[in-house]
Design an enzyme around this catalytic site. Structure first.
Site, PDB file in Angstrom:
ATOM      1  N   GLY A  41     -19.991 -24.487  -2.896  1.00  0.00           N
ATOM      2  CA  GLY A  41     -20.030 -25.778  -2.225  1.00  0.00           C
ATOM      3  C   GLY A  41     -20.339 -26.869  -3.222  1.00  0.00           C
ATOM      4  N   ALA A  45     -25.186 -31.776  -1.970  1.00  0.00           N
ATOM      5  CA  ALA A  45     -26.198 -30.790  -2.365  1.00  0.00           C
ATOM      6  C   ALA A  45     -25.688 -29.921  -3.504  1.00  0.00           C
ATOM      7  CB  ALA A  45     -26.602 -29.936  -1.165  1.00  0.00           C
ATOM      8  N   ARG A 338     -31.323 -40.101  17.592  1.00  0.00           N
ATOM      9  CA  ARG A 338     -30.001 -39.713  18.065  1.00  0.00           C
ATOM     10  C   ARG A 338     -30.033 -38.849  19.320  1.00  0.00           C
ATOM     11  NH1 ARG A 338     -27.172 -38.439  12.168  1.00  0.00           N
ATOM     12  NH2 ARG A 338     -27.020 -40.615  11.540  1.00  0.00           N
ATOM     13  N   GLU A 454     -27.583 -29.117   4.023  1.00  0.00           N
ATOM     14  CA  GLU A 454     -27.416 -28.785   5.436  1.00  0.00           C
ATOM     15  C   GLU A 454     -27.282 -27.289   5.674  1.00  0.00           C
ATOM     16  OE1 GLU A 454     -24.670 -30.169   9.293  1.00  0.00           O
ATOM     17  OE2 GLU A 454     -24.124 -30.823   7.266  1.00  0.00           O
TER      18      GLU A 454
END
Length: 667
Positions: A41, A45, A338, A454
């Protein structure tokens, strides 16, 4: 059931990270040249981690399934990044950012990690400015800030509505420097399909070359996952269509505990669903709630007339509008967190006040902001502030300068001018607070395997405050992992290269090939999307914004049955030897079909409401989340045991020594 060791250092929360860094083992620069690290990834991050580790001297192998790290979903983040710099002089501090984050997560996050996040946040801004990230500046030249939901200060740094893109370009430029030096070897269009464990330690991955179809073995002394969240288990979400859970799920099946999967964020300001043809949803940045006022018609007959096209929103007078967030939460108004804003919108629409054809939309109106800014500019320019046409022109220019690209995006999708008529918004699946369980060092329950950003469960509890995703991703990658991974790798300076000829690599590769062959040989009658859409409907209807025991039990049964049907009746055209995007999707949906069941199981076991997890049986008289701190103040970490229904629960009890456990209130 075991009690998890989070390895939180001793001492006061404000000193833990400093003391920890002072005591951990370091790796000699000459020895770093002999150590390999895999980073899967390359969003904020993963990209920041890869660049920093390579800068330190490690040999980094970076993997992404996109054409380039620039295509990572981090690019879609719009509104900003939080940092406790107190540039506004409005009372912000490291402690206040820490407190707001714990409170915003409904007291379901680990205090030590959250304080560290707040502590390093200011460094992130300095790092990014040094890289050339073009943050917005105010008149005097200092970096500008705006507010986000759940806080009473302005601490969000931003670059128009393109903050994620600009930050990602900063990280990518840092990566490119290391790629040029030969310290990062970049593997674009590669997808991790399994983790290789040798003698109990993560020592490599099995990846598929998405262009050639080749199955490859890659070894390293440690493996880092920065692979994002799993919101696409709902099919429709604000995530990029390629976003998936596969890498995280593969390490879960190899022994990494999966924590709090039911903690998923429903974002309140998204463009509503327009029909069955859609493959994804579009986010409208939360920053719009700084100036936009959210409302629905106060009368049912007006809402019905608007849905039928007989009335326009601009026809309604102020007294005929219900600014329901301002009414229900006067202290925070439109800037409530939220989860609170999302449930309030759903409640109004369920009551019949929705404003689009499906009845699932509310208005986000900028008329008041345009008038306010216009009058201010007229006074500054010594013009007539009573000239309505002039005021509107000047105010529109200010709003366009702050949010122009967002307004443009909305108009292109909806074909309505949001400067002239209110935007329509509705909640949608966005961020996942749950993820791979990690300790204070960001290591999973597999030695040598780390999860950052995440992809891990850390820092946000049951609800993430806006502008904190970018903060966590960059904090983990730039300022936390590079320290903590060195403590682990200091024991590997004499290990030497890890061979990919080991039997563990052979077994992992065989496992990957077996799954691919099974899918290719299924020869069923249904497409991958057919099953993904059905899974998404089950998830949204029964594990979405509101959940109950009956629906969750039904979801568990239905998902298990759907998974069996998938393996019997899915059809994957083409061949495994080359580019095959249907095969890519099939492998990802297979993992979603397992995650979905564990997701529902986690929601079923948690008999309380907190943050983004709202159980209808557990709510206050006025419809707010009702926590059970006596029985559920813990992280739920699930151990894989063959299939989701057999997963074993492990608990990490949460300690609150610095923040008092109270009922969240934004009124």
């Amino acid at each position: 059931m075991a009690t998890l060791d989070s390895k939180i250092p001793e001492g006061s929360v404000s000193e833990k990270w400093t003391h920890h860094k002072n005591k951990i083992n370091l790796v000699n620069p000459a020895n770093k040249r002999n150590i390999d690290v895999i980073v899967v990834g390359t969003g904020l991050a993963g990209g920041s981690a890869a660049a920093t580790l390579a800068e330190l001297g490690y040999n980094v192998k970076a993997f992404c399934f996109q054409d380039s790290p620039r295509r990572a979903h981090s690019i879609a983040a719009q509104g900003g990044i939080n940092a406790a710099k107190n540039y506004q002089g409005d009372g912000d501090s490291t402690y206040r950012l820490f407190y707001d984050t714990v409170k915003g997560g409904d007291y379901r996050s680990r205090e030590a990690n959250v304080y560290r996040l707040a502590e390093v946040s200011a460094n992130i801004i300095d790092q990014c400015v040094a890289q050339g990230v073009p943050f917005a500046r105010e008149y005097g030249g200092l970096l500008d800030n705006r507010s986000f939901g759940g806080v009473l200060v302005s601490r969000t740094f931003y670059a128009k509505g393109q903050t994620g893109q600009q930050l990602l370009l900063g990280a990518y430029s840092a990566m490119n420097r290391q790629i040029g030096r030969g310290k990062i070897k970049m593997y674009n269009r590669h997808e991790m399909l399994d983790l290789v464990i040798v003698d109990g330690k993560a020592r490599g991955i099995i990846a598929r070359n998405l262009i050639t179809g080749a199955i490859e073995r890659h070894s390293a002394h440690a493996v880092v996952l920065g692979t994002g969240g799993y919101g696409n288990v709902f099919f429709l979400s604000t995530n990029a269509m390629g976003s998936n859970v596969t890498a995280a799920w593969k390490i879960h099946k190899k022994g990494a505990y999966f924590a709090n999967p039911c903690y998923t964020q429903i974002h309140p300001t998204c463009i509503p669903v327009s029909g069955d043809h859609q493959s994804k949803l579009t986010l409208m940045s939360e920053s719009l709630r700084n100036d936009g006022r959210i409302w629905v018609p106060a009368k049912l007959e007006d809402a019905k007339a608007i849905r039928e096209g007989k009335l326009k929103p601009t026809d309604l007078k102020e007294e005929d509008r219900d600014y329901y967030l301002e009414r229900r939460y006067p202290s925070f108004g439109n800037l409530v967190p939220r989860d609170v804003a999302s449930r309030a919108a759903k409640e109004r629409c369920d009551a019949g006040f929705g404003v689009n054809k499906t009845g699932e939309a509310v208005y986000l109106d900028f008329a008041a902001a345009i008038e306010r800014y216009g009058k201010e500019q007229a006074r500054v320019k010594h013009l007539d502030e009573n000239d309505a046409k002039l005021v509107k022109k000047l105010g529109t220019e200010v709003v366009a300068n702050k949010y122009g690209n967002l307004f443009q995006m909305y108009e292109k999708i909806v074909d309505q001018n949001p400067y002239e008529t209110p935007m329509m918004i509705y909640p949608a699946v966005h961020y996942t607070m749950g993820g791979i369980w990690v300790d204070y060092n960001l290591m999973t329950t597999i030695e040598g395997c780390y999860a950052i950003g995440e992809a891990n469960f850390s820092d946000h509890g049951a609800n993430r405050l806006g502008a904190s995703a970018l903060m966590q991703g960059l904090a983990d990658g730039y300022f936390v992992l590079p320290y903590t991974i060195g403590d682990y790798l200091s024991k590997d300076i004499r290990t030497g290269k890890i061979s990919t000829d080991l039997p563990e690599f052979e077994a992992a590769e065989k496992n990957v090939r077996s799954q691919i062959e099974h899918l290719m040989n299924s020869k069923g009658s249904k497409t991958v999307d057919y099953f993904h859409k059905r899974l998404g409907k089950i998830m949204w209807d029964k594990v979405g914004m509101a959940r109950n025991e009956k629906g969750l039990n039904e979801a568990i049964t239905e998902i298990a049955a759907l998974r069996d049907e998938f393996y019997k009746d899915v059809r994957v055209p083409g061949t495994e030897n080359g580019l095959n995007q249907e095969l890519e999707k099939a492998l990802r949906v297979a993992d979603f079909l397992e995650l979905g069941e564990l997701f529902a199981k986690d929601a079923l076991h948690r008999n309380e409401s907190c943050g983004g997890h709202f159980r209808e049986e557990y709510q206050t008289e006025d419809g707010e989340a009702l926590r059970d701190d006596e029985n559920f103040a813990y992280v739920a970490a699930w151990e894989y045991k063959g299939k989701p229904s057999e997963a074993i629960l492990h608990k990490e009890e949460l300690q609150f020594d610095n923040v008092k456990l109270v009922t969240r209130s934004y009124k």
